[in-house]
Design an enzyme around this catalytic site. Structure first.
Site, PDB file in Angstrom:
ATOM      1  N   GLY A   1       1.498  -0.334 -16.804  1.00 28.96           N
ATOM      2  CA  GLY A   1       1.904  -0.491 -18.207  1.00 28.96           C
ATOM      3  C   GLY A   1       1.226  -1.663 -18.902  1.00 28.96           C
ATOM      4  O   GLY A   1       1.736  -2.160 -19.911  1.00 28.96           O
ATOM      5  N   ARG A   2       0.069  -2.077 -18.365  1.00 25.87           N
ATOM      6  CA  ARG A   2      -0.673  -3.219 -18.944  1.00 25.87           C
ATOM      7  C   ARG A   2       0.129  -4.527 -18.923  1.00 25.87           C
ATOM      8  O   ARG A   2      -0.151  -5.464 -19.665  1.00 25.87           O
ATOM      9  CB  ARG A   2      -1.160  -2.931 -20.381  1.00 25.87           C
ATOM     10  CG  ARG A   2      -2.107  -1.732 -20.460  1.00 25.87           C
ATOM     11  CD  ARG A   2      -3.394  -2.005 -19.681  1.00 25.87           C
ATOM     12  NE  ARG A   2      -4.363  -0.934 -19.748  1.00 25.87           N
ATOM     13  CZ  ARG A   2      -4.687  -0.120 -18.720  1.00 25.87           C
ATOM     14  NH1 ARG A   2      -4.086  -0.230 -17.554  1.00 25.87           N
ATOM     15  NH2 ARG A   2      -5.611   0.794 -18.858  1.00 25.87           N
ATOM     16  N   MET A   3       1.177  -4.557 -18.058  1.00 18.96           N
ATOM     17  CA  MET A   3       1.984  -5.778 -17.914  1.00 18.96           C
ATOM     18  C   MET A   3       1.419  -6.601 -16.754  1.00 18.96           C
ATOM     19  O   MET A   3       2.107  -6.897 -15.763  1.00 18.96           O
ATOM     20  CB  MET A   3       3.454  -5.401 -17.679  1.00 18.96           C
ATOM     21  CG  MET A   3       4.092  -4.733 -18.889  1.00 18.96           C
ATOM     22  SD  MET A   3       4.211  -5.855 -20.287  1.00 18.96           S
ATOM     23  CE  MET A   3       5.648  -6.786 -19.773  1.00 18.96           C
TER      24      MET A   3
ATOM     25  N   LYS B   1      -7.260   3.260 -16.584  1.00 18.97           N
ATOM     26  CA  LYS B   1      -6.812   3.406 -15.207  1.00 18.97           C
ATOM     27  C   LYS B   1      -5.426   2.794 -15.117  1.00 18.97           C
ATOM     28  O   LYS B   1      -5.162   1.776 -15.760  1.00 18.97           O
ATOM     29  CB  LYS B   1      -7.800   2.636 -14.324  1.00 18.97           C
ATOM     30  CG  LYS B   1      -7.522   2.676 -12.838  1.00 18.97           C
ATOM     31  CD  LYS B   1      -8.638   1.940 -12.099  1.00 18.97           C
ATOM     32  CE  LYS B   1      -8.493   2.011 -10.596  1.00 18.97           C
ATOM     33  NZ  LYS B   1      -7.293   1.432 -10.061  1.00 18.97           N
TER      34      LYS B   1
END
Ligand SMILES: Cc1cc2nc3c(=O)[nH]c(=O)nc-3n(C[C@H](O)[C@H](O)[C@H](O)COP(=O)(O)O)c2cc1C
Length: 213
Positions: free
Chosen positions: A191-193, A10
């Site tokens: 962006g998984r940041m 997601k």
């Protein structure tokens, strides 16, 4: 299999968790996030995964419901004869995690655990629905049961025993408070940041640290 689990992902889109505006102590932020989880109609926002340590050092985890947010602790209720209770007896330390999907937020808490006072446990027990009170008498939590029928017969026995009477709190049932000495707030970002802010209680002072996602 209907879907490839490895392809499930997601994209998180909510606003970030930035240092500006963060409190020096974490509990006000925990209360705020919990309030926002309630307002966002998260399903069972007080459900948390509770991890304890088994006597052989292995972890053990299950869901329980948080039933109180105090000044420096959170509490839950259970059977003092259960597996989790005997694990806490031996290692009085727990970790727990909330996942509020609708808000893309995770909160992790850990700290030493103590039983709440008997008065506090009784006060909460008295507020529970009658059938949950009877269930607390009927269920020797975590022990083997032969059949569903056996369990239902135990429930009926205690229903009869307390018929027309107030159900008292059993001695084997009560609360635990996790005294928060570490708490991490996690906010999903693109962006998984992700944002991760860890508060740690050191020598009576709260230290705050951003962690890489
Ligand atoms: C949504 C949900 C809420 C639960 N709440 C509690 C709770 O507040 N207290 C409790 O003792 N067990 C609760 N349980 C059951 C526990 O997950 C677990 O099965 C039980 O406490 C026995 O755990 P143990 O054998 O590790 O002691 C809940 C389970 C679910 C799925």
């Amino acid at each position: 299999m209907l879907v490839n689990v490895a392809d499930l992902r997601k994209q998180y889109t909510k606003a970030g968790l930035l240092e500006a505006g963060l409190p020096g102590e974490p509990m006000p932020l925990f209360r705020q996030w919990f309030r926002e989880a309630l307002e966002s109609e998260v399903t069972e926002p007080n459900a948390m995964a509770l991890a304890t340590v088994k006597p052989d050092g292995k972890p053990s985890v299950r869901i329980v419901l948080m039933k109180g947010i105090e000044e420096d602790s959170i509490s839950f209720y259970t059977n003092y004869g259960s597996s989790k209770a005997s694990e806490l007896e031996k290692t009085p330390h727990a970790a727990c995690t909330f996942w509020w999907a609708e808000l893309e937020r995770q909160v992790r808490i850990s700290g030493p655990v103590k039983k709440v006072s008997e008065d506090e446990s009784t006060k909460y027990f008295d507020s529970r629905p009658r059938e949950s009170q009877i269930g607390a008498w009927a269920s020797s939590q975590s022990r083997p049961v032969n059949t569903r029928i056996e369990l239902e017969e135990l429930f009926s026995r205690f229903e009869r025993k307390f018929d027309g009477k107030k159900v008292p709190r059993p001695d084997h049932w009560g609360g635990y408070a996790i005294h928060v000495n570490e708490i991490e707030f996690w906010q999903g970002r693109p962006g998984r940041m992700h944002d991760r802010i860890l508060y740690r209680l050191e020598k009576g002072e709260w230290n705050r640290q951003r962690l890489a996602p």
